[in-house]
Design a protein around this motif. Sequence first.
Motif, PDB file in Angstrom:
ATOM      1  N   MET A 164      13.588  12.563  -2.315  1.00  0.00           N
ATOM      2  CA  MET A 164      13.349  13.700  -1.432  1.00  0.00           C
ATOM      3  C   MET A 164      13.855  14.998  -2.061  1.00  0.00           C
ATOM      4  O   MET A 164      13.223  16.050  -1.944  1.00  0.00           O
ATOM      5  CB  MET A 164      14.016  13.461  -0.076  1.00  0.00           C
ATOM      6  N   ASP A 165      14.997  14.934  -2.743  1.00  0.00           N
ATOM      7  CA  ASP A 165      15.517  16.118  -3.430  1.00  0.00           C
ATOM      8  C   ASP A 165      14.539  16.607  -4.492  1.00  0.00           C
ATOM      9  O   ASP A 165      14.306  17.814  -4.644  1.00  0.00           O
ATOM     10  CB  ASP A 165      16.863  15.801  -4.074  1.00  0.00           C
ATOM     11  N   GLU A 166      13.955  15.679  -5.246  1.00  0.00           N
ATOM     12  CA  GLU A 166      12.995  16.052  -6.285  1.00  0.00           C
ATOM     13  C   GLU A 166      11.757  16.711  -5.675  1.00  0.00           C
ATOM     14  O   GLU A 166      11.236  17.698  -6.215  1.00  0.00           O
ATOM     15  CB  GLU A 166      12.603  14.823  -7.100  1.00  0.00           C
ATOM     16  N   MET A 168      10.323  20.538  -6.179  1.00  0.00           N
ATOM     17  CA  MET A 168       8.948  20.828  -6.567  1.00  0.00           C
ATOM     18  C   MET A 168       8.282  21.755  -5.551  1.00  0.00           C
ATOM     19  O   MET A 168       7.544  22.677  -5.907  1.00  0.00           O
ATOM     20  CB  MET A 168       8.169  19.527  -6.700  1.00  0.00           C
ATOM     21  N   HIS A 169       8.570  21.529  -4.274  1.00  0.00           N
ATOM     22  CA  HIS A 169       8.009  22.380  -3.233  1.00  0.00           C
ATOM     23  C   HIS A 169       8.472  23.824  -3.407  1.00  0.00           C
ATOM     24  O   HIS A 169       7.669  24.769  -3.305  1.00  0.00           O
ATOM     25  CB  HIS A 169       8.425  21.839  -1.859  1.00  0.00           C
ATOM     26  N   GLU A 170       9.751  24.032  -3.665  1.00  0.00           N
ATOM     27  CA  GLU A 170      10.275  25.375  -3.854  1.00  0.00           C
ATOM     28  C   GLU A 170       9.638  26.064  -5.059  1.00  0.00           C
ATOM     29  O   GLU A 170       9.362  27.265  -5.036  1.00  0.00           O
ATOM     30  CB  GLU A 170      11.796  25.321  -4.032  1.00  0.00           C
ATOM     31  N   ARG A 191       0.789  -1.238   0.000  1.00  0.00           N
ATOM     32  CA  ARG A 191       0.000   0.000   0.000  1.00  0.00           C
ATOM     33  C   ARG A 191       0.822   1.290   0.000  1.00  0.00           C
ATOM     34  O   ARG A 191       0.472   2.238  -0.712  1.00  0.00           O
ATOM     35  CB  ARG A 191      -0.957  -0.021   1.195  1.00  0.00           C
ATOM     36  N   PRO A 192       1.902   1.409   0.777  1.00  0.00           N
ATOM     37  CA  PRO A 192       2.584   2.703   0.879  1.00  0.00           C
ATOM     38  C   PRO A 192       3.052   3.239  -0.474  1.00  0.00           C
ATOM     39  O   PRO A 192       3.651   2.531  -1.275  1.00  0.00           O
ATOM     40  CB  PRO A 192       3.779   2.396   1.793  1.00  0.00           C
ATOM     41  N   ALA A 193       2.768   4.507  -0.714  1.00  0.00           N
ATOM     42  CA  ALA A 193       3.186   5.181  -1.943  1.00  0.00           C
ATOM     43  C   ALA A 193       3.141   6.679  -1.698  1.00  0.00           C
ATOM     44  O   ALA A 193       2.408   7.159  -0.830  1.00  0.00           O
ATOM     45  CB  ALA A 193       2.285   4.794  -3.117  1.00  0.00           C
ATOM     46  N   VAL A 194       3.928   7.404  -2.473  1.00  0.00           N
ATOM     47  CA  VAL A 194       3.922   8.867  -2.429  1.00  0.00           C
ATOM     48  C   VAL A 194       3.635   9.367  -3.834  1.00  0.00           C
ATOM     49  O   VAL A 194       4.339   9.016  -4.783  1.00  0.00           O
ATOM     50  CB  VAL A 194       5.270   9.427  -1.929  1.00  0.00           C
ATOM     51  N   TYR A 195       2.577  10.163  -3.973  1.00  0.00           N
ATOM     52  CA  TYR A 195       2.161  10.712  -5.263  1.00  0.00           C
ATOM     53  C   TYR A 195       2.505  12.209  -5.287  1.00  0.00           C
ATOM     54  O   TYR A 195       2.164  12.937  -4.369  1.00  0.00           O
ATOM     55  CB  TYR A 195       0.657  10.532  -5.465  1.00  0.00           C
ATOM     56  N   VAL A 196       3.155  12.613  -6.359  1.00  0.00           N
ATOM     57  CA  VAL A 196       3.610  13.995  -6.472  1.00  0.00           C
ATOM     58  C   VAL A 196       3.144  14.574  -7.801  1.00  0.00           C
ATOM     59  O   VAL A 196       3.313  13.943  -8.850  1.00  0.00           O
ATOM     60  CB  VAL A 196       5.150  14.075  -6.387  1.00  0.00           C
ATOM     61  N   ASN A 197       2.546  15.764  -7.766  1.00  0.00           N
ATOM     62  CA  ASN A 197       2.308  16.516  -8.997  1.00  0.00           C
ATOM     63  C   ASN A 197       2.501  17.992  -8.733  1.00  0.00           C
ATOM     64  O   ASN A 197       3.016  18.390  -7.692  1.00  0.00           O
ATOM     65  CB  ASN A 197       0.933  16.194  -9.606  1.00  0.00           C
ATOM     66  N   ASP A 198       2.119  18.841  -9.657  1.00  0.00           N
ATOM     67  CA  ASP A 198       2.372  20.276  -9.537  1.00  0.00           C
ATOM     68  C   ASP A 198       1.634  20.921  -8.366  1.00  0.00           C
ATOM     69  O   ASP A 198       2.079  21.950  -7.857  1.00  0.00           O
ATOM     70  CB  ASP A 198       1.947  20.995 -10.824  1.00  0.00           C
TER      71      ASP A 198
END
Length: 242
Positions: free
Chosen positions: A196-198, A202-204, A81-88
Amino acid sequence: MTTPEHQPNDPEPTRPPGSAAPRYQDRVYRSPAALVGGVLLLALIGWLGIDAVVTGEGRTPWLALATMLLLVPLVVAYTLRPAVYVNDDRLRVRNPFRVIELPWGQVASLRSGFSNEVFDESGTKYQLWALPVSLRARNKAVRAETRAAAQAARAARAGSGSEGSGSGARASAGRGGLGPGGVPSGPKRAESDRAMDEMREMHELRQSEEAAQGEVTVRWAYEIAGPAVVGAVLLAVLLGVG
């Protein structure tokens, strides 16, 4: 180690009219080791459990069913189950028993220590289960970087008599490309650290955008916790009346 992958079919949150389209759909980070381990554990539980149900006598089939009902959701929760989803617009963290959605505007920081964590603006911490920290992978990356630096230094000393080759090597190193002998000049990073760097990048880039604002939402995974609780209760009853 984590594996990023693009998910073009993952649903996107509603965007304000006139907002720009995302540069990419959800990128998903998972742990391949956890996926493989989860599949193997489920296969073992299924094999032993079904065998006990088919060949067992008395209360054994019921005990086997209750144990499977307890263990299968837990294995799925902690491995598949564990996952991290990232978008804009946001970071969505799917942990064993919760799904946390954090718009980039609500993310205060992403930190790495003995575990990878994200903090929201209120100071609440959420662990990223899909990005486990591997000290072995970090040490391996450090050793690889040290070897690359030593090899580049030896190559630079060997070619110090040639001004042209020396300037070419320095230019290549300055570009962050390949150094002498095809050695990567950029720093080595463990897979989870690169992920984590990516996300920090994206956060910045996106934290001040209008589309990346909103509230933090947390949803409990009752579809996982429910069967596990039922299995635990059934197992306790069967053991208690025995």
